[in-house]
Structures are given as structure tokens and as C-alpha cells.
Design a protein around this motif. Sequence first.
Motif, PDB file in Angstrom:
ATOM      1  N   PHE A   1       0.790  -1.227   0.000  1.00  0.00           N
ATOM      2  CA  PHE A   1       0.000   0.000   0.000  1.00  0.00           C
ATOM      3  C   PHE A   1       0.827   1.285   0.000  1.00  0.00           C
ATOM      4  O   PHE A   1       0.256   2.370  -0.051  1.00  0.00           O
ATOM      5  CB  PHE A   1      -0.952  -0.007   1.195  1.00  0.00           C
ATOM      6  CG  PHE A   1      -1.867  -1.196   1.200  1.00  0.00           C
ATOM      7  CD1 PHE A   1      -2.740  -1.419   0.157  1.00  0.00           C
ATOM      8  CD2 PHE A   1      -1.817  -2.116   2.234  1.00  0.00           C
ATOM      9  CE1 PHE A   1      -3.567  -2.530   0.142  1.00  0.00           C
ATOM     10  CE2 PHE A   1      -2.640  -3.221   2.234  1.00  0.00           C
ATOM     11  CZ  PHE A   1      -3.515  -3.435   1.186  1.00  0.00           C
ATOM     12  N   VAL A   2       2.141   1.162   0.047  1.00  0.00           N
ATOM     13  CA  VAL A   2       3.001   2.346  -0.050  1.00  0.00           C
ATOM     14  C   VAL A   2       3.935   2.215  -1.257  1.00  0.00           C
ATOM     15  O   VAL A   2       3.932   3.057  -2.159  1.00  0.00           O
ATOM     16  CB  VAL A   2       3.820   2.572   1.236  1.00  0.00           C
ATOM     17  CG1 VAL A   2       4.728   3.798   1.068  1.00  0.00           C
ATOM     18  CG2 VAL A   2       2.892   2.775   2.440  1.00  0.00           C
ATOM     19  N   VAL A   3       4.709   1.130  -1.282  1.00  0.00           N
ATOM     20  CA  VAL A   3       5.712   0.966  -2.335  1.00  0.00           C
ATOM     21  C   VAL A   3       5.053   0.733  -3.694  1.00  0.00           C
ATOM     22  O   VAL A   3       5.393   1.388  -4.688  1.00  0.00           O
ATOM     23  CB  VAL A   3       6.682  -0.180  -1.993  1.00  0.00           C
ATOM     24  CG1 VAL A   3       7.641  -0.433  -3.149  1.00  0.00           C
ATOM     25  CG2 VAL A   3       7.449   0.151  -0.715  1.00  0.00           C
ATOM     26  N   PHE A   4       4.094  -0.196  -3.748  1.00  0.00           N
ATOM     27  CA  PHE A   4       3.509  -0.537  -5.052  1.00  0.00           C
ATOM     28  C   PHE A   4       2.725   0.606  -5.690  1.00  0.00           C
ATOM     29  O   PHE A   4       2.807   0.797  -6.912  1.00  0.00           O
ATOM     30  CB  PHE A   4       2.670  -1.805  -4.962  1.00  0.00           C
ATOM     31  CG  PHE A   4       3.472  -3.055  -5.211  1.00  0.00           C
ATOM     32  CD1 PHE A   4       3.798  -3.437  -6.503  1.00  0.00           C
ATOM     33  CD2 PHE A   4       3.936  -3.820  -4.163  1.00  0.00           C
ATOM     34  CE1 PHE A   4       4.559  -4.566  -6.742  1.00  0.00           C
ATOM     35  CE2 PHE A   4       4.704  -4.951  -4.391  1.00  0.00           C
ATOM     36  CZ  PHE A   4       5.024  -5.322  -5.687  1.00  0.00           C
ATOM     37  N   PRO A   5       1.943   1.404  -4.936  1.00  0.00           N
ATOM     38  CA  PRO A   5       1.322   2.561  -5.586  1.00  0.00           C
ATOM     39  C   PRO A   5       2.341   3.534  -6.176  1.00  0.00           C
ATOM     40  O   PRO A   5       2.122   4.091  -7.261  1.00  0.00           O
ATOM     41  CB  PRO A   5       0.519   3.214  -4.451  1.00  0.00           C
ATOM     42  CG  PRO A   5       0.199   2.090  -3.531  1.00  0.00           C
ATOM     43  CD  PRO A   5       1.417   1.207  -3.573  1.00  0.00           C
ATOM     44  N   LEU A   6       3.468   3.711  -5.473  1.00  0.00           N
ATOM     45  CA  LEU A   6       4.513   4.598  -6.000  1.00  0.00           C
ATOM     46  C   LEU A   6       5.126   4.022  -7.271  1.00  0.00           C
ATOM     47  O   LEU A   6       5.328   4.739  -8.266  1.00  0.00           O
ATOM     48  CB  LEU A   6       5.597   4.815  -4.935  1.00  0.00           C
ATOM     49  CG  LEU A   6       5.200   5.670  -3.734  1.00  0.00           C
ATOM     50  CD1 LEU A   6       6.314   5.665  -2.698  1.00  0.00           C
ATOM     51  CD2 LEU A   6       4.868   7.098  -4.157  1.00  0.00           C
ATOM     52  N   VAL A   7       5.428   2.720  -7.250  1.00  0.00           N
ATOM     53  CA  VAL A   7       6.031   2.087  -8.424  1.00  0.00           C
ATOM     54  C   VAL A   7       5.049   2.079  -9.592  1.00  0.00           C
ATOM     55  O   VAL A   7       5.436   2.306 -10.745  1.00  0.00           O
ATOM     56  CB  VAL A   7       6.503   0.659  -8.076  1.00  0.00           C
ATOM     57  CG1 VAL A   7       7.054  -0.030  -9.316  1.00  0.00           C
ATOM     58  CG2 VAL A   7       7.565   0.697  -6.985  1.00  0.00           C
ATOM     59  N   ASP A   8       3.757   1.841  -9.298  1.00  0.00           N
ATOM     60  CA  ASP A   8       2.736   1.914 -10.345  1.00  0.00           C
ATOM     61  C   ASP A   8       2.753   3.284 -11.023  1.00  0.00           C
ATOM     62  O   ASP A   8       2.667   3.389 -12.256  1.00  0.00           O
ATOM     63  CB  ASP A   8       1.342   1.689  -9.738  1.00  0.00           C
ATOM     64  CG  ASP A   8       0.877   0.238  -9.850  1.00  0.00           C
ATOM     65  OD1 ASP A   8       1.517  -0.534 -10.583  1.00  0.00           O
ATOM     66  OD2 ASP A   8      -0.126  -0.101  -9.213  1.00  0.00           O
ATOM     67  N   THR A   9       2.863   4.333 -10.207  1.00  0.00           N
ATOM     68  CA  THR A   9       2.844   5.696 -10.741  1.00  0.00           C
ATOM     69  C   THR A   9       4.089   5.974 -11.573  1.00  0.00           C
ATOM     70  O   THR A   9       4.018   6.592 -12.645  1.00  0.00           O
ATOM     71  CB  THR A   9       2.749   6.713  -9.591  1.00  0.00           C
ATOM     72  OG1 THR A   9       1.564   6.447  -8.824  1.00  0.00           O
ATOM     73  CG2 THR A   9       2.700   8.137 -10.119  1.00  0.00           C
ATOM     74  N   ILE A  10       5.224   5.494 -11.106  1.00  0.00           N
ATOM     75  CA  ILE A  10       6.493   5.762 -11.808  1.00  0.00           C
ATOM     76  C   ILE A  10       6.577   4.984 -13.118  1.00  0.00           C
ATOM     77  O   ILE A  10       6.925   5.532 -14.165  1.00  0.00           O
ATOM     78  CB  ILE A  10       7.684   5.414 -10.889  1.00  0.00           C
ATOM     79  CG1 ILE A  10       7.736   6.379  -9.697  1.00  0.00           C
ATOM     80  CG2 ILE A  10       9.000   5.475 -11.671  1.00  0.00           C
ATOM     81  CD1 ILE A  10       8.684   5.944  -8.603  1.00  0.00           C
ATOM     82  N   VAL A  11       6.244   3.695 -13.084  1.00  0.00           N
ATOM     83  CA  VAL A  11       6.395   2.841 -14.265  1.00  0.00           C
ATOM     84  C   VAL A  11       5.299   3.116 -15.291  1.00  0.00           C
ATOM     85  O   VAL A  11       5.551   3.145 -16.499  1.00  0.00           O
ATOM     86  CB  VAL A  11       6.413   1.360 -13.863  1.00  0.00           C
ATOM     87  CG1 VAL A  11       6.446   0.465 -15.098  1.00  0.00           C
ATOM     88  CG2 VAL A  11       7.615   1.073 -12.965  1.00  0.00           C
ATOM     89  N   GLY A  12       4.068   3.308 -14.813  1.00  0.00           N
ATOM     90  CA  GLY A  12       2.983   3.637 -15.724  1.00  0.00           C
ATOM     91  C   GLY A  12       2.278   2.427 -16.305  1.00  0.00           C
ATOM     92  O   GLY A  12       2.335   1.332 -15.749  1.00  0.00           O
ATOM     93  N   GLN A  13       1.653   2.630 -17.451  1.00  0.00           N
ATOM     94  CA  GLN A  13       0.745   1.643 -18.014  1.00  0.00           C
ATOM     95  C   GLN A  13       1.316   0.954 -19.256  1.00  0.00           C
ATOM     96  O   GLN A  13       2.238   1.447 -19.895  1.00  0.00           O
ATOM     97  CB  GLN A  13      -0.577   2.320 -18.405  1.00  0.00           C
ATOM     98  CG  GLN A  13      -1.293   2.988 -17.255  1.00  0.00           C
ATOM     99  CD  GLN A  13      -2.652   3.502 -17.659  1.00  0.00           C
ATOM    100  OE1 GLN A  13      -3.285   2.969 -18.577  1.00  0.00           O
ATOM    101  NE2 GLN A  13      -3.118   4.539 -16.986  1.00  0.00           N
ATOM    102  N   ASP A  14       0.715  -0.204 -19.542  1.00  0.00           N
ATOM    103  CA  ASP A  14       1.023  -0.943 -20.765  1.00  0.00           C
ATOM    104  C   ASP A  14      -0.305  -1.404 -21.350  1.00  0.00           C
ATOM    105  O   ASP A  14      -1.003  -2.227 -20.763  1.00  0.00           O
ATOM    106  CB  ASP A  14       1.912  -2.144 -20.458  1.00  0.00           C
ATOM    107  CG  ASP A  14       2.046  -3.082 -21.649  1.00  0.00           C
ATOM    108  OD1 ASP A  14       1.945  -2.587 -22.790  1.00  0.00           O
ATOM    109  OD2 ASP A  14       2.229  -4.293 -21.440  1.00  0.00           O
ATOM    110  N   THR A  15      -0.683  -0.858 -22.491  1.00  0.00           N
ATOM    111  CA  THR A  15      -1.954  -1.220 -23.129  1.00  0.00           C
ATOM    112  C   THR A  15      -1.772  -2.175 -24.309  1.00  0.00           C
ATOM    113  O   THR A  15      -2.720  -2.451 -25.037  1.00  0.00           O
ATOM    114  CB  THR A  15      -2.683   0.049 -23.613  1.00  0.00           C
ATOM    115  OG1 THR A  15      -1.848   0.738 -24.549  1.00  0.00           O
ATOM    116  CG2 THR A  15      -3.015   0.977 -22.453  1.00  0.00           C
ATOM    117  N   GLU A  16      -0.560  -2.687 -24.482  1.00  0.00           N
ATOM    118  CA  GLU A  16      -0.307  -3.589 -25.610  1.00  0.00           C
ATOM    119  C   GLU A  16      -1.069  -4.897 -25.433  1.00  0.00           C
ATOM    120  O   GLU A  16      -1.118  -5.468 -24.337  1.00  0.00           O
ATOM    121  CB  GLU A  16       1.185  -3.886 -25.740  1.00  0.00           C
ATOM    122  CG  GLU A  16       1.500  -4.804 -26.927  1.00  0.00           C
ATOM    123  CD  GLU A  16       2.959  -5.244 -26.970  1.00  0.00           C
ATOM    124  OE1 GLU A  16       3.385  -5.741 -28.020  1.00  0.00           O
ATOM    125  OE2 GLU A  16       3.650  -5.105 -25.953  1.00  0.00           O
TER     126      GLU A  16
END
Length: 368
Positions: A48-63
Motif C-alpha cells: 500500500f506504499v511501495v507498489f502505488p509509487l512504483v505503479d505511478t512511476i512505471v505507468g501503463q502498458d496497453t499492448e
Amino acid sequence: MTTPDWRDGKRYLWPLGLLVPLIPFGAWLGVHLTGLSLFWWSGPILVFVVFPLVDTIVGQDTENPPEAAIPGLEADRYYRWCTYLYLPVQYVSLVFAGWLWTRPELGTVDRVGLAVSVGCVSGIAINTAHELGHKREDLERWLSRIALAQTGYGHFYVEHNRGHHVRVATPEDPASSRLGESFWAFLPRSVAGSARSAWKLEFARLRRGGGNPWTWRNDVLTSWAMTLVLFAALAVAFGPAILPYLLIQAVFGFSLLEVVNYLEHYGLSRQREHTGRYEKVRPSHSWNSNQVPSNLLLFHLQRHSDHHTYPTRRYQSLRHFEEAPQLPSGYPLMIILAWVTPLWRRVMDPRVLAHYDGDLSRTNRGPQ
């Protein structure tokens, strides 16, 4: 697996999901190296702290994988082993936690922190069970029930496949949340409703075959029995003093499942056709997220629209749909928002209404 024009860019990233069941070992190592008891709470800190930050930094993949690649992806057993291996690590970590709970150097707060961290493992194990339980092979279905035993939520195997997938995004589904309904109101409704539904479905199945529902052929009873045997064995091995912590991790684990249920279909509704039946499930009936790290953690669970459209499709083949409504972030951050009702409604209610062009009558809404 490749085609002449395409290669799975995440192929060798999927084993990162196996880091989750290692959380208790990481917590012990962190405390051992630093002396900081905060490490016993590594599970919620990471999720609930690290993964939301990493999600925000890495971003999305719609492929999406091309259609020509999907048969090869589905047949590639490498991807299956990424889910199979979760279970032995899950149970080794549970036994390790059982031993840690007996250590005199741990205070009550430390033990509770470890229990919540183990609950993160068992909660995400329900997602692994979800992936396995949808498959046709008997081995995978048995592995699904084994993964569920740690949380005492074995009835999910019955209710999810034969109940939720039939009634999803309708008022009849206890696991589909309604517009305006808080998670805290949804939680008891879904927990009780899903257990009742699973029992009714299994009772009816056995009665149709002319059998007695009070039998070991009853998948609900055998799943609950697996939990009783597991907890009894751990209590014998480490003493009954660990039972409160086993209960904490189980409740936290299945509550993670339920908050994910809450956010996956919030406010979305299938419309009734002129025949009186509900329309076919479409990608527009599930919330999606394409955040890369949390999708790796959850074996593409966040591509939920394709999963409901093709329930037996394996995680590596799930696709993004433009018509599917999109969450503003991955599940880890959305879970936090779901726990804080005013924030959740401020973020999500306008998105539900926008999805239905402002027509409130088309939503799955609560009585309020």
C-alpha cells in the motif's frame, strides 16, 4: 512465445509475483539486520506504499497480444509454473511465520504486524487461486482450493465460478458493489452473501445428481475442512497461541479479496433485455487498470474485462479493451481509496456517471 512480429515483453517479469509470498522472510531479515520492528509490517508497507509509487512511476502498458499469438501463449506451460510455484512458497512462508509467532523476542504488536503481512500473502494467494480455479484441468482446480485454505475462503472456488460470473454487474450478485455503497457496507453483504450463494449452488448441484449434500463430494465442506486441518496442524506444531494470529491473517486476507471485488464492478450494470434476461457480459461491465507493476503482482487480474468476457483465458493472454472503463490507478492505490469512503466517492462516482453518459438509471445503484 513468439510470432514473426510479436514477443511477450513481460515474459520474464511474471516470476516477480513470487516475491509476495517471500514477505515474511524479508520481514525477518529486515528486523535481523536493522533491529527495526517496523519490518514486521512489511506486507502492508510494500502493498500500500511501495507498489502505488512504483505503479505511478512505471505507468501503463496497453499492448495486446495479437490473435495469432494467443494459442501459443495459452499452451506455453512456463506461464503455468509461474502460478504453480506461488503455492509452495506461500505455505513455506506460513510455516515460517508460525515459528516466528512463538519467538519470545516478538511483542504482541510485532506478532500482529507479522500476521497482517502474512495476510497480504494469503490475500494475494486468493488471486492465484482465482487464476487456477477457472481452468479446466483437475490439477489446477485442486491447487486453487489449496491456495484458498489459508484464508478459510474455499467457498470462493464455488461461488466465484458458478455464481459471480453468472450474475456479475447485477443487483443479484453479492460481489458486485453498487453506486453509492461504501466498502464497509459492501463487506458484510458480500462475505455473507457469497457464503450463502456457494452453499446453495453446491447443495443444488448435489441434489440434481440425486446425492446427499452432506458428503465429501461437497466442494464447500471439503474446502472448509482443509482450513480446519491446516490450522489444527499448525496449532499442534507451534502451540494454540498462534491461532489468534492465524485468524488475523485469514480475515485480512479475505478482506483484501473483498475490497478488490468492490472496486472491480463498482456501479456498473448489465441491462435487462426485452426477454427479461440480462444482456451478455461485455468488457464495459468491469473496471480495468493497465498499471504494469500491480498487473505483474496480480497475474493480470486488472485486465478484468477480458477475464469476464473469456473466463478460461489464461492471464498472459488477457487484453486491454478501449470500451472498458478505466480506473485512475492500479489496485493497490484504489484499495486505499475504497477504505476512505468520501475519497472513493469523489473519485469514482463521477466516472461511473460519465461511463453511462450521466444516466443514473443505467447504473447498479444502492437504495440510497
